[in-house]
Design a protein around this motif. Structure first.
Motif, PDB file in Angstrom:
ATOM      1  N   ARG A   1     -50.979 -45.327   4.293  1.00  0.00           N
ATOM      2  CA  ARG A   1     -52.012 -44.412   3.793  1.00  0.00           C
ATOM      3  C   ARG A   1     -53.252 -45.137   3.251  1.00  0.00           C
ATOM      4  O   ARG A   1     -54.382 -44.777   3.563  1.00  0.00           O
ATOM      5  CB  ARG A   1     -51.393 -43.519   2.709  1.00  0.00           C
TER       6      ARG A   1
ATOM      7  N   ALA B   1     -42.006 -50.151  -6.614  1.00  0.00           N
ATOM      8  CA  ALA B   1     -41.492 -51.235  -5.775  1.00  0.00           C
ATOM      9  C   ALA B   1     -41.119 -52.456  -6.616  1.00  0.00           C
ATOM     10  O   ALA B   1     -40.176 -53.188  -6.287  1.00  0.00           O
ATOM     11  CB  ALA B   1     -42.528 -51.621  -4.715  1.00  0.00           C
TER      12      ALA B   1
ATOM     13  N   GLU C   1     -33.081 -48.976  -4.525  1.00  0.00           N
ATOM     14  CA  GLU C   1     -33.942 -47.849  -4.880  1.00  0.00           C
ATOM     15  C   GLU C   1     -33.096 -46.644  -5.285  1.00  0.00           C
ATOM     16  O   GLU C   1     -33.396 -45.944  -6.259  1.00  0.00           O
ATOM     17  CB  GLU C   1     -34.882 -47.478  -3.722  1.00  0.00           C
TER      18      GLU C   1
ATOM     19  N   LYS D   1     -31.691 -47.183  -8.674  1.00  0.00           N
ATOM     20  CA  LYS D   1     -32.761 -47.010  -9.671  1.00  0.00           C
ATOM     21  C   LYS D   1     -32.976 -45.528  -9.984  1.00  0.00           C
ATOM     22  O   LYS D   1     -33.085 -45.133 -11.141  1.00  0.00           O
ATOM     23  CB  LYS D   1     -34.051 -47.623  -9.108  1.00  0.00           C
TER      24      LYS D   1
ATOM     25  N   GLY E   1     -45.912 -38.741 -10.516  1.00  0.00           N
ATOM     26  CA  GLY E   1     -45.467 -39.776  -9.581  1.00  0.00           C
ATOM     27  C   GLY E   1     -43.987 -40.068  -9.790  1.00  0.00           C
ATOM     28  O   GLY E   1     -43.452 -39.892 -10.896  1.00  0.00           O
TER      29      GLY E   1
ATOM     30  N   THR F   1     -38.521 -42.232 -14.847  1.00  0.00           N
ATOM     31  CA  THR F   1     -37.810 -43.267 -15.603  1.00  0.00           C
ATOM     32  C   THR F   1     -37.892 -43.000 -17.105  1.00  0.00           C
ATOM     33  O   THR F   1     -38.979 -43.038 -17.695  1.00  0.00           O
ATOM     34  CB  THR F   1     -38.436 -44.654 -15.304  1.00  0.00           C
TER      35      THR F   1
HETATM   36  P1  ATP Z   1     -47.588 -44.802  -3.880  1.00  0.00           P
HETATM   37  O1  ATP Z   1     -48.732 -44.136  -3.191  1.00  0.00           O
HETATM   38  O2  ATP Z   1     -47.919 -45.456  -5.181  1.00  0.00           O
HETATM   39  O3  ATP Z   1     -46.826 -45.750  -3.005  1.00  0.00           O
HETATM   40  P2  ATP Z   1     -46.415 -42.193  -3.797  1.00  0.00           P
HETATM   41  O4  ATP Z   1     -47.361 -41.372  -4.565  1.00  0.00           O
HETATM   42  O5  ATP Z   1     -46.488 -42.153  -2.340  1.00  0.00           O
HETATM   43  O6  ATP Z   1     -46.532 -43.697  -4.300  1.00  0.00           O
HETATM   44  P3  ATP Z   1     -44.172 -41.189  -5.331  1.00  0.00           P
HETATM   45  O7  ATP Z   1     -43.157 -40.300  -4.732  1.00  0.00           O
HETATM   46  O8  ATP Z   1     -45.059 -40.663  -6.375  1.00  0.00           O
HETATM   47  O9  ATP Z   1     -44.912 -41.852  -4.137  1.00  0.00           O
HETATM   48  O10 ATP Z   1     -43.427 -42.454  -5.980  1.00  0.00           O
HETATM   49  C1  ATP Z   1     -42.490 -43.166  -5.252  1.00  0.00           C
HETATM   50  C2  ATP Z   1     -41.751 -44.090  -6.192  1.00  0.00           C
HETATM   51  O11 ATP Z   1     -41.059 -43.314  -7.163  1.00  0.00           O
HETATM   52  C3  ATP Z   1     -40.717 -44.910  -5.464  1.00  0.00           C
HETATM   53  O12 ATP Z   1     -40.742 -46.245  -5.959  1.00  0.00           O
HETATM   54  C4  ATP Z   1     -39.415 -44.224  -5.848  1.00  0.00           C
HETATM   55  O13 ATP Z   1     -38.330 -45.115  -5.845  1.00  0.00           O
HETATM   56  C5  ATP Z   1     -39.736 -43.787  -7.256  1.00  0.00           C
HETATM   57  N1  ATP Z   1     -38.858 -42.694  -7.701  1.00  0.00           N
HETATM   58  C6  ATP Z   1     -38.648 -41.499  -7.115  1.00  0.00           C
HETATM   59  N2  ATP Z   1     -37.754 -40.785  -7.810  1.00  0.00           N
HETATM   60  C7  ATP Z   1     -37.394 -41.540  -8.870  1.00  0.00           C
HETATM   61  C8  ATP Z   1     -36.491 -41.360  -9.967  1.00  0.00           C
HETATM   62  N3  ATP Z   1     -35.773 -40.244 -10.083  1.00  0.00           N
HETATM   63  N4  ATP Z   1     -36.393 -42.348 -10.869  1.00  0.00           N
HETATM   64  C9  ATP Z   1     -37.108 -43.485 -10.772  1.00  0.00           C
HETATM   65  N5  ATP Z   1     -37.949 -43.728  -9.753  1.00  0.00           N
HETATM   66  C10 ATP Z   1     -38.098 -42.765  -8.821  1.00  0.00           C
END
Ligand code: ATP
Length: 576
Positions: free
Chosen positions: A82, A245, A284, A287, A354, A359
């Motif tokens: 993206r 990440a 992941e 986590k 996000g 967490t």
């Molecule tokens: P980016 O553009 O920064 O890559 P995004 O906006 O596309 O992120 P998001 O879904 O907001 O994506 O964030 C993804 C991150 O959130 C991943 O690292 C994922 O492992 C983490 N994540 C999702 N659910 C949880 C959770 N329940 N606990 C901790 N981390 C989580």
């Protein structure tokens, strides 16, 4: 955004509009049902849909199915693309693409080479990042259309605040190629604020909000002033180091080391691409499980050299080993507040959005950073908080439903100011009043960071009546620091504490240590320069004087003062 040469979109009456978040890691689609924004699950039942495409035997997979192919088919799987839209190869960071199709230079843009067709004679295809985005958006739209039972034509898409005009244009063009009209691009933090302010229990009041958007590959923090329903972005910071990440990496290293220790004959799973992919996926998911439970398991069949591996980890241990990342996130939020010229005491709400915002430790740490009356809106701190993975998609859907009936040109005009930085007053404007002790105090009428033009009115009591002098002044805040009384005896137990990062029972002491006496910091108003003085004559005993302040777009100020219920009054204009 309108300058893409795309064909005109559908008539307003023929639109079906959704909200989209299109992240580097995950995307979401949302729609308004009975005035409530709902995030739509795709065919696989996912609401967070990995932003990944994968090609196997000429078939295209997307979302979670594509993500699973990172283990068996990485070279034909395109992920983390993206942010490359509208960028030249030399300015992209390909760090996250080493375990999937690699980005290549393609003239002004970036491309990926994948085997997306079958047949002996068909060689691999080189797809520009725009083509990849188009294919992905087509899949998102098709999932939304299938769910809604009608063709989705249009969308509001949430994007990071630092997207350049080129990136925006590339996104709008990629959407147009997927037959999707982009009604508007709104910034991600504003989308999150819109979702919160649309809740029935929300009070639209003047406030300063910090939106911490913590994703997979990036963390973006924005400081937003909400004044009379207008949003002004005061400052933003972006970071590509302290995000989801980085937390995956902490767990990957932890389990890899444990695996090596327990299986002396087997190799390091981080040194083999397939083992590394398995390690990453399972780390992941461990986590994520640690956001809900205090213990989580880790289990991978044939992690390396055919050896299976299973283990567990508790949340305390995780929080200890991931401490550097958590501290980095705190610093980032702190720096955004500073950049806005504010203090943590000025912040009324912190919205965590996000995926990484699930967490609990991150929300807890922010709780220690901000004063007690600042609301930390995260699932672990506030039961009514929105799901951080869904807030922005909901906000985008709300905005979509609001503007879908407008003609394209009107959309630009009607909503532009609400979602971008607009002129605003730097200092507060208010009147001087006497407090119970008879001291002069500042009563704010127009808050700092109020977007202009703006008009605010207050009533000032005049218990004694007679000729009332209203003094209109500028005000600004400063932070009053009161040092704690020195303690009689040093806390010996604390002095004897030994830092040991490997001790899994140790609390994350920097943030959770509430025992320590802290200096008291409070926000107090300071009276600034006088803007106007107005005398309202012959006010009744116990009467009230109404003071109205209008700040025009050129920052000139009109002050009117009159007795409530009385005749006449005083009016004056001050130039900026
Ligand atoms: P980016 O553009 O920064 O890559 P995004 O906006 O596309 O992120 P998001 O879904 O907001 O994506 O964030 C993804 C991150 O959130 C991943 O690292 C994922 O492992 C983490 N994540 C999702 N659910 C949880 C959770 N329940 N606990 C901790 N981390 C989580």
């Amino acid at each position: 955004m309108s300058d893409t040469g795309a064909k005109p979109g559908p008539e307003p009456s023929e639109r079906t509009a959704i909200g989209i978040t299109f992240g580097n890691s995950n995307s979401s689609i949302a729609y308004l049902v009975d005035d409530k924004a709902e995030v739509i699950a795709n065919e696989d039942g996912d609401r967070q849909i990995p932003t990944i495409l994968s090609y196997v035997d000429g078939e295209e997979y997307y979302g979670q199915q594509a993500k699973n192919f990172l283990v068996r088919n990485p070279s034909n799987t395109v992920a983390y693309f993206r942010d490359f839209l509208g960028q030249e190869f030399k300015s992209i960071d390909p760090t996250h693409n080493h375990a999937s199709a690699h980005p290549q230079e393609a003239g002004e843009t970036v491309s990926f080479t994948v085997q997306d067709k079958t047949g002996e004679e068909e060689g691999p295809s080189t797809l520009s990042v725009s083509e990849v985005a188009t294919r992905y958006l087509r899949r998102l739209v098709s999932s939304a259309s299938e769910y809604l039972g009608k063709k989705v034509t249009s969308a509001v898409i949430a994007i990071p605040t630092n997207f350049t005009d080129k990136q925006k244009a590339a996104l709008v063009a990629a959407a147009a190629a997927a037959d999707l009209e982009v009604l508007q691009l709104i910034s991600e933090p504003i989308a999150a604020v819109l979702a919160y302010d649309a809740r029935p229990e929300a009070k639209i009041e003047d406030k300063v909000i910090v939106v911490a958007d913590l994703g997979g590959t990036r963390s973006d923090v924005a400081v937003v002033a909400s004044r009379g329903g207008m949003y002004t972005v005061l400052a933003t910071v972006h970071d590509y180091e302290f995000a989801g990440a980085a937390l995956d990496k902490v767990l990957m290293d932890h389990f890899a080391k444990e695996f090596i220790k327990k299986n002396s004959g087997a190799g390091d799973p981080r040194e083999n691409a397939r083992s590394l992919a398995k390690l990453r996926l399972e780390s992941e998911s461990t986590k994520r499980a640690l956001s809900l439970g205090t213990n989580a398991s880790f289990s991978v069949e044939s992690l390396a050299d055919g050896v299976d591996f299973a283990s567990t980890i508790n949340r305390l241990r995780y929080e200890t080993i991931a401490r550097t990342v958590f501290e980095g996130i705190n610093r980032l939020v702190e720096s955004a507040v500073k950049k806005a010229g504010l203090d943590v005491l000025d912040v009324d709400e912190v919205i965590l959005s996000g995926g990484t915002s699930h967490t609990p430790r991150i929300a807890a740490n922010l709780g220690y950073l901000f004063p007690q009356n600042t609301r930390i809106l995260a699932p672990s701190t506030e039961v009514t908080a929105l799901n951080p993975s869904e807030a922005e998609a909901r906000g985008a859907a709300l905005q979509a439903s609001l503007i879908q009936d407008y003609e394209a040109e009107d959309i630009e005009q009607s909503t532009h100011a609400a979602v971008t930085t607009v002129p605003h007053v730097a200092n507060a404007i208010g009147v001087i009043s006497a407090n119970e002790a008879g001291e002069e105090v500042f009563v704010p009428i127009v808050q700092p960071e109020t977007a202009v033009p703006a008009r605010r009115t207050v009533h000032v009591s005049a218990p004694n009546g007679g000729d009332v002098l209203v003094k209109v002044v500028e005000g600004n805040t400063h932070i009053k620091v009161t040092q704690p009384e020195p303690k009689a005896k040093a806390d010996e137990s604390k002095a004897a504490k030994v830092e040991d990062a490997d001790d899994s029972d140790e609390e994350d002491s920097d943030f959770s240590d509430e025992e320590e006496e802290e200096e008291k910091r409070e926000k107090v108003w300071k009276i600034g320069s006088t803007l106007a003085e107005a005398a309202v004559k012959g006010v009744k005993k116990g009467g009230k004087v109404e003071v109205s302040i209008t700040v025009n777009s050129d920052l000139s100020v009109i002050v009117t003062a009159r007795e409530v219920g009385g005749k006449g009054g005083v009016r004056g204009t001050l130039t900026s």
